[in-house]
Design a protein around this motif. Structure first.
Motif, mmCIF file in Angstrom:
data_model
loop_
_atom_site.group_PDB
_atom_site.id
_atom_site.type_symbol
_atom_site.label_atom_id
_atom_site.label_comp_id
_atom_site.label_asym_id
_atom_site.label_seq_id
_atom_site.Cartn_x
_atom_site.Cartn_y
_atom_site.Cartn_z
ATOM 1 N N HIS A 119 -8.843 -11.136 37.281
ATOM 2 C CA HIS A 119 -8.724 -10.707 35.893
ATOM 3 C C HIS A 119 -9.336 -11.760 34.983
ATOM 4 C CE1 HIS A 119 -7.110 -9.379 32.147
ATOM 5 N NE2 HIS A 119 -5.901 -9.879 32.249
ATOM 6 N N TYR A 120 -10.284 -11.330 34.163
ATOM 7 C CA TYR A 120 -10.934 -12.193 33.178
ATOM 8 C C TYR A 120 -10.476 -11.747 31.795
ATOM 9 C CZ TYR A 120 -13.995 -13.755 36.914
ATOM 10 O OH TYR A 120 -14.473 -14.293 38.081
ATOM 11 N N PRO A 121 -9.403 -12.335 31.262
ATOM 12 C CA PRO A 121 -8.905 -11.928 29.941
ATOM 13 C C PRO A 121 -9.969 -12.141 28.861
ATOM 14 C CG PRO A 121 -7.357 -13.385 31.047
ATOM 15 C CD PRO A 121 -8.624 -13.414 31.838
ATOM 16 N N ASP A 122 -9.804 -11.453 27.750
ATOM 17 C CA ASP A 122 -10.818 -11.472 26.700
ATOM 18 C C ASP A 122 -10.855 -12.754 25.877
ATOM 19 O OD1 ASP A 122 -11.755 -8.843 27.257
ATOM 20 O OD2 ASP A 122 -10.001 -8.031 26.240
ATOM 21 N N PHE A 123 -9.692 -13.322 25.562
ATOM 22 C CA PHE A 123 -9.652 -14.473 24.656
ATOM 23 C C PHE A 123 -8.672 -15.540 25.135
ATOM 24 C CE2 PHE A 123 -10.721 -10.822 21.972
ATOM 25 C CZ PHE A 123 -11.918 -11.260 21.423
ATOM 26 N N ILE A 124 -8.988 -16.770 24.756
ATOM 27 C CA ILE A 124 -8.081 -17.899 24.931
ATOM 28 C C ILE A 124 -7.898 -18.505 23.542
ATOM 29 C CG2 ILE A 124 -7.697 -20.121 26.060
ATOM 30 C CD1 ILE A 124 -9.835 -19.181 28.162
ATOM 31 N N VAL A 125 -6.638 -18.735 23.173
ATOM 32 C CA VAL A 125 -6.306 -19.212 21.826
ATOM 33 C C VAL A 125 -5.408 -20.435 21.950
ATOM 34 C CG1 VAL A 125 -5.122 -18.590 19.668
ATOM 35 C CG2 VAL A 125 -6.453 -16.862 20.898
ATOM 36 N N LEU A 126 -5.613 -21.427 21.089
ATOM 37 C CA LEU A 126 -4.732 -22.591 21.029
ATOM 38 C C LEU A 126 -4.077 -22.640 19.655
ATOM 39 C CD1 LEU A 126 -3.696 -25.237 22.395
ATOM 40 C CD2 LEU A 126 -5.546 -26.401 21.173
ATOM 41 N N THR A 127 -2.741 -22.807 19.644
ATOM 42 C CA THR A 127 -2.015 -22.934 18.378
ATOM 43 C C THR A 127 -1.716 -24.402 18.095
ATOM 44 O OG1 THR A 127 0.230 -22.797 19.275
ATOM 45 C CG2 THR A 127 -0.906 -20.700 18.808
ATOM 46 N N GLU A 128 -1.315 -24.678 16.870
ATOM 47 C CA GLU A 128 -0.992 -26.054 16.474
ATOM 48 C C GLU A 128 0.150 -26.645 17.299
ATOM 49 O OE1 GLU A 128 -0.268 -25.662 12.274
ATOM 50 O OE2 GLU A 128 -2.395 -25.900 11.791
ATOM 51 N N ARG A 129 1.052 -25.815 17.792
ATOM 52 C CA ARG A 129 2.188 -26.289 18.594
ATOM 53 C C ARG A 129 1.853 -26.421 20.082
ATOM 54 N NH1 ARG A 129 6.733 -22.346 16.104
ATOM 55 N NH2 ARG A 129 6.625 -23.084 13.965
ATOM 56 N N LYS A 130 0.565 -26.451 20.396
ATOM 57 C CA LYS A 130 0.089 -26.609 21.777
ATOM 58 C C LYS A 130 0.480 -25.449 22.682
ATOM 59 C CE LYS A 130 -0.369 -31.545 21.530
ATOM 60 N NZ LYS A 130 -1.511 -32.176 22.050
ATOM 61 N N ASN A 131 0.389 -24.259 22.130
ATOM 62 C CA ASN A 131 0.569 -23.042 22.914
ATOM 63 C C ASN A 131 -0.809 -22.484 23.240
ATOM 64 O OD1 ASN A 131 3.517 -22.750 22.735
ATOM 65 N ND2 ASN A 131 3.107 -22.520 20.555
ATOM 66 N N VAL A 132 -1.033 -22.220 24.507
ATOM 67 C CA VAL A 132 -2.258 -21.565 24.938
ATOM 68 C C VAL A 132 -1.905 -20.090 25.147
ATOM 69 C CG1 VAL A 132 -3.994 -21.357 26.755
ATOM 70 C CG2 VAL A 132 -3.191 -23.622 26.035
#
Length: 186
Positions: A106-119
């Motif tokens: 599975h190749y998910p569409d997006f990877i996101v990083l938040t300020e609280r170090k959540n991927v």
């Protein structure tokens, strides 16, 4: 004999369904007995050169991100508009980007990083697709997030998987509005 192609398709579809069910069960068993383990091994490259370019959207990780369809652009536009987002990345296609390997690849569409170090790994699903693989991808993605969070002490990050539907999400998935509401608080 009059409908041999249709009959062959029915048999082939049944074999594929049974082999998929078997692969999912074996993978779950292997996770239980720890024959399969999650190891942090993926690193984002310093630069990418996608074959087609996306429109410029704030907070992208790279100068140019890979192209996307209308739903993907709307989803990531909403994500980029949130104050707590550090960066987002349009995951590259097969063999070039982040993959969750299990009973399916599975190749998910997006990877996101938040300020609280959540991927946050996001998979979008439009209503124009048959989405026959959605349940498997959702199960694999949530399993990956659970296992990845067991390694949080090594990475300092917390991991989430979200499957987002334009409308009519399957059980366990989200609408775009619900995803943005959750993401805003991560």
């Amino acid at each position: 004999l009059e409908r041999d192609y249709a009959y062959v398709k029915v048999i082939k579809d049944k074999i594929l369904a049974l082999s998929g069910e078997h692969a999912a069960k074996e993978f779950a068993d292997w996770l239980t007995i720890q024959k399969v383990k999650l190891q942090p091994s993926f690193a984002l490259p310093d630069a990418i050169a996608p074959s087609d370019n996306a429109p410029a959207i704030d907070k992208s990780l790279y100068v140019t991100e890979a192209g996307m369809n209308g739903l993907e652009a709307a989803v990531i536009g909403g994500v980029a508009g949130l104050d707590n987002i550090v960066w987002w990345h349009r995951n590259l296609e097969r063999g070039k980007g982040f993959a969750i390997n299990g009973f399916i690849h599975h190749y998910p569409d997006f990877i996101v990083l938040t300020e609280r170090k959540n991927v946050v790994v996001i998979e979008t699903k439009g209503d124009d697709r048959d989405n026959s693989d959605s349940k498997g991808k959702l199960k694999l993605g949530t399993t990956w997030a659970d296992k990845a969070n067991q390694l949080t002490h090594q990475t300092g990050l917390t991991y989430y998987y979200m499957m987002v539907f334009d409308s009519n999400p399957i059980e366990g998935a989200l609408t775009v509005a619900d995803m943005l509401k959750l993401l805003r608080n991560l």
